[in-house]
Scaffold this motif. Structure first.
Motif, mmCIF file in Angstrom:
data_model
loop_
_atom_site.group_PDB
_atom_site.id
_atom_site.type_symbol
_atom_site.label_atom_id
_atom_site.label_comp_id
_atom_site.label_asym_id
_atom_site.label_seq_id
_atom_site.Cartn_x
_atom_site.Cartn_y
_atom_site.Cartn_z
ATOM 1 N N GLU A 199 0.825 -1.210 0.000
ATOM 2 C CA GLU A 199 0.000 0.000 0.000
ATOM 3 C C GLU A 199 0.863 1.265 0.000
ATOM 4 O O GLU A 199 0.419 2.336 0.413
ATOM 5 C CB GLU A 199 -0.983 0.019 1.175
ATOM 6 C CG GLU A 199 -1.944 -1.156 1.187
ATOM 7 C CD GLU A 199 -2.946 -1.080 2.323
ATOM 8 O OE1 GLU A 199 -3.527 0.013 2.546
ATOM 9 O OE2 GLU A 199 -3.157 -2.115 3.000
ATOM 10 N N ALA A 219 -6.675 -0.529 -4.337
ATOM 11 C CA ALA A 219 -7.614 -0.323 -3.233
ATOM 12 C C ALA A 219 -9.063 -0.415 -3.692
ATOM 13 O O ALA A 219 -9.916 -0.995 -2.998
ATOM 14 C CB ALA A 219 -7.345 1.034 -2.581
ATOM 15 N N TYR A 256 -3.556 -5.320 -0.112
ATOM 16 C CA TYR A 256 -4.918 -5.564 -0.584
ATOM 17 C C TYR A 256 -5.177 -7.061 -0.775
ATOM 18 O O TYR A 256 -5.583 -7.520 -1.849
ATOM 19 C CB TYR A 256 -5.168 -4.785 -1.869
ATOM 20 C CG TYR A 256 -4.887 -3.309 -1.724
ATOM 21 C CD1 TYR A 256 -5.461 -2.579 -0.687
ATOM 22 C CD2 TYR A 256 -4.042 -2.649 -2.608
ATOM 23 C CE1 TYR A 256 -5.197 -1.222 -0.535
ATOM 24 C CE2 TYR A 256 -3.774 -1.295 -2.472
ATOM 25 C CZ TYR A 256 -4.344 -0.589 -1.424
ATOM 26 O OH TYR A 256 -4.083 0.748 -1.271
#
Length: 476
Positions: A30, A324, A359
């Motif tokens: 991320e 995301a 994710y």
């Protein structure tokens, strides 16, 4: 790489007209690992102008010249395929093993197939006194997705180069680094200036500009059905050719015989591959109703043995989903399946145990799914398998065809004759019989809202050709 913030236009790396910086996020962490510039309609104008200038001379090149160019590109690509694999793993989360074995090498295979197709293709045909010739369509606009970045870039570019077309590519802004490397490869291989151009950007800006541009003769788009509809509407005003490879909800029909157990296991593994992010994934497993519990238990075991984790770890089977927005969509679809009454067999919402960042999605299996449920109808694009019971083989075919999609499908039966019979009844562009893989010389594409046109091999090659009739040629 030093060209991240530039575009490749007219054989040069250039600064965008109105650059907007965009972070490329590694979905496993991320955290942004690179930055690119997003372009504008002004950049598209420059790229299209370059492609139009280059078209007359490139379209006039001989078969031999194009074969030599394709061979040069293939050679450079082969030398840099490890860089491509590393980029794909970073930008969309594919396990490095998958990136090295499939995501990167698939580009080489498309160039090899383009060479084979061009070697054998007949561009002229005599019909009575008429000469029918096939010529390059012109300037092509390519808009490609993030899930199989090199597959979708290479399958379009290789065949367009073989056909004698020039082009402007907009890769997904979510997976742009491998495409920038690809542009470096084409430059190093000696692709003439203006023949290949690359602009990074988002769909509403650069994608729209490509679709609407009067200087582009054909658009080839791969992505969601929703976005494909927008591309087609935008392109309609200039009456350009539109070829689309869109979404899917592929059925996997298993017959009640000795092939059943192995077919369930294979089907679940293929569904989860690439974190379920394949448009042709067999996401609907159709099984005889009296074997539903058996199928659910077999699929549960596959889900629980599928190692989810760091894409760099050799033991990892699937990494995170690519971004995301996709993570949130998959989570919402899993919750919807539970809410609508499907039986959760394995997985579920939330990240796998021990993974609190990235994710990552739990490999998930639902049983007792029906075609009126959201998870039975909509493309999820994550590692989620829906097991659907059927009473008769006729009902299985009806359930398989009861979808707005028609990209791919699968049939497994010990009696290959029965499998072939069922395959003929399925309304889809592709059917895999008894686990057979796809073939690079056969057409790839779908029926209904899965798109129009075809990619790969001779059928994909002909998408980049126009047909001209010269009447009285023989008698002139």
């Amino acid at each position: 790489m030093t060209n991240n913030l530039k575009f490749y236009i007219d054989g040069k790396w250039v600064v965008p007209e109105q650059p907007r910086l965009f972070d490329v996020v590694n979905p496993a962490t991320e955290v942004a690992f690179a930055q690119i510039a997003l372009g504008s309609a002004a950049d598209v104008d420059l790229a299209v102008a370059a492609a139009r200038r280059a078209f007359p001379s490139y379209a006039a090149t001989s078969r031999t010249e194009r074969l030599e160019l394709l061979g040069a590109v293939a050679a450079v690509y082969e030398r840099r395929k490890e860089e491509i694999a590393d980029a794909v793993s970073n930008e969309m989360g594919a396990p490095l093993t998958l990136a090295r074995q499939f995501q990167s090498p698939i580009g080489s295979r498309h160039f090899a197939q383009a060479i084979k197709t061009l070697q054998d293709y007949e561009f002229e045909e005599r019909i009575g006194q008429t000469l029918v010739v096939r010529e390059p369509i012109g300037v092509c606009g390519f808009i490609t997705p993030w899930n199989w970045p090199m597959n979708q870039v290479a399958c379009k570019v290789a065949l367009a180069l073989a056909a004698g077309c020039t082009m402007v590519l907009k890769p997904s802004e979510m997976s742009p680094i491998s495409a920038l490397l690809f542009a470096e490869i084409l430059d190093e291989a000696g692709v003439p200036a203006g023949v290949f151009n690359l602009i990074n950007g988002d769909g509403p800006t650069v994608g729209h500009a490509i679709s609407a541009h009067p200087g582009i003769d054909m658009v080839s788009f791969t992505g969601s059905t929703r976005a494909g509809i927008l591309v087609a509407k935008t392109a309609a005003d200039t009456v350009k050719r539109v070829s689309q490879e869109l979404g899917g909800k592929s059925p996997n029909i298993l017959i009640d015989d000795d092939s059943f157990r192995s077919a369930v296991i294979h089907g679940a593994r293929v569904c989860f591959n690439n974190s379920g992010q394949s448009c042709n994934a067999p996401t609907r497993l159709l099984v005889p109703a009296h074997r539903l519990d058996e199928a659910a238990e077999l699929a549960r075991a596959v889900a629980e043995e599928t190692i989810v984790g760091d894409p760099r770890a050799e033991t990892t089977v699937i990494g995170p989903v690519a971004n995301a927005a996709q993570f949130e969509r998959v989570q919402a679809m899993i919750e919807k399946g539970i809410e609508e009454g499907a039986r959760l067999v394995a997985g579920g919402s939330g990240r796998p145990s021990g993974l609190d960042k990235g994710y990552y999605v739990r490999p998930t299996v639902f049983a007792g799914v029906t075609n009126d449920m959201t998870i039975g109808r909509e493309e999820i694009f994550g590692p989620v398998l829906s097991i659907v019971p059927y009473a008769t083989e006729e009902q299985a075919v009806a359930i398989a065809n009861d979808t707005v999609y028609g990209l791919s499908s699968y049939v497994t039966a010990a009696d290959v004759g029965k499998a072939r019979d069922i395959a003929r009844q399925i309304r889809a562009g592709m059917v895999h019989i008894n686990g057979a893989p796809g073939s690079f010389d056969a057409p790839f594409g779908g029926y209904k809202q899965s798109g129009n046109g075809r990619e790969w091999g001779r059928f994909g090659f002909e998408e980049f050709l126009e047909t001209k009739s010269m009447f009285g040629y023989e008698g002139a």
